[in-house]
Motif scaffolding. Sequence first.
Motif, short mmCIF file in Angstrom:
data_model
loop_
_atom_site.label_atom_id
_atom_site.label_comp_id
_atom_site.label_asym_id
_atom_site.label_seq_id
_atom_site.Cartn_x
_atom_site.Cartn_y
_atom_site.Cartn_z
N LYS A 7 0.86 -1.26 -0.19
CA LYS A 7 0.07 0.08 -0.08
C LYS A 7 0.91 1.34 -0.11
CE LYS A 7 -3.97 -1.91 -0.29
NZ LYS A 7 -4.84 -1.69 -1.53
N TYR A 23 0.46 4.23 -2.81
CA TYR A 23 0.25 5.56 -2.66
C TYR A 23 1.17 6.79 -2.55
CZ TYR A 23 -4.42 3.68 -1.79
OH TYR A 23 -5.87 3.08 -1.98
N PHE A 50 -0.32 11.09 -5.73
CA PHE A 50 -0.67 11.19 -4.33
C PHE A 50 -0.91 12.79 -4.14
CE2 PHE A 50 0.04 12.39 0.01
CZ PHE A 50 -1.01 11.48 0.74
N GLY A 82 -4.18 6.12 2.67
CA GLY A 82 -4.78 5.88 1.48
C GLY A 82 -6.02 4.76 1.58
N PHE A 141 -9.02 6.55 0.54
CA PHE A 141 -9.57 6.21 -0.78
C PHE A 141 -10.12 4.77 -0.99
CE2 PHE A 141 -5.58 8.92 -1.32
CZ PHE A 141 -6.20 10.02 -1.67
#
Length: 254
Positions: A13, A17, A22, A247, A251
């Motif tokens: 992850k 990100y 970003f 994130g 998101f």
Amino acid sequence: MTKTELKVFLDEKVIQYNNPQFLETDPIQIPHLFTTKEDVEISAFLTATIAWGNRKSIINNSHKLMELMGHSPHDFILNHSIDDLDVLVHFVHRTFNGTDLTYFVQSLKNIYLNHNGLEGIFTDHQQKSSLQPTISKFKELFFELPFEQRTTKHVSDPLKGSAAKRINMFLRWMVRDASTSVDFGLWKNINPSKLSCPLDVHSGNVARKLGLLKRKQNDAKALAELDKNLRKLDALDPVKYDFALFGLGVFEKF
């Protein structure tokens, strides 16, 4: 998940990100408008200061801040006149207003003239393993000029129980390396291992779901708990996981 599985998951992850995409939706895009060190760090500090609430509003109002300073924040800080300060009085971002902004400009001038700048304070007063006591010292020096009490709430103090999310985010921007073109890596004399995660509702909720955090409040004690667990995953660069936690929360609605 086992500890190994969790590390693999979060490392993936981070890669997802921690990249220039970003910047498109994050306030860190504001200091990326500048190239000189002092412009970057001043714009970053002011942007981080108002980084709460709606992210689009944060970015829009940060752009307004830069416009008010003629897109030359360092020059404005050092060379502003009384008349120049008049243009600041109508600025508002949530509870941060023109009175607060005027003091911030005056205090930053004092810091650059008398304390070797923002980097000087955080570098000279850093301790062995954490920057949280340093943030408290920074607040003390930041308010060494005459000030209105209302303005003090805009600089957090970890030694009084705050997770200091916005200053920890600012420090991440300044200290973590620039290899992915997100953070800046400008402050070479502070080790990234001392950084703390910018703990907010998103990163806190995800951390709890992943077993990295048990404490329910997002305060200094929670930050210490999260720091301890993130350092088990990467002792040298624990705050890289801010990208993963944030994130996943913002998101992916994890």
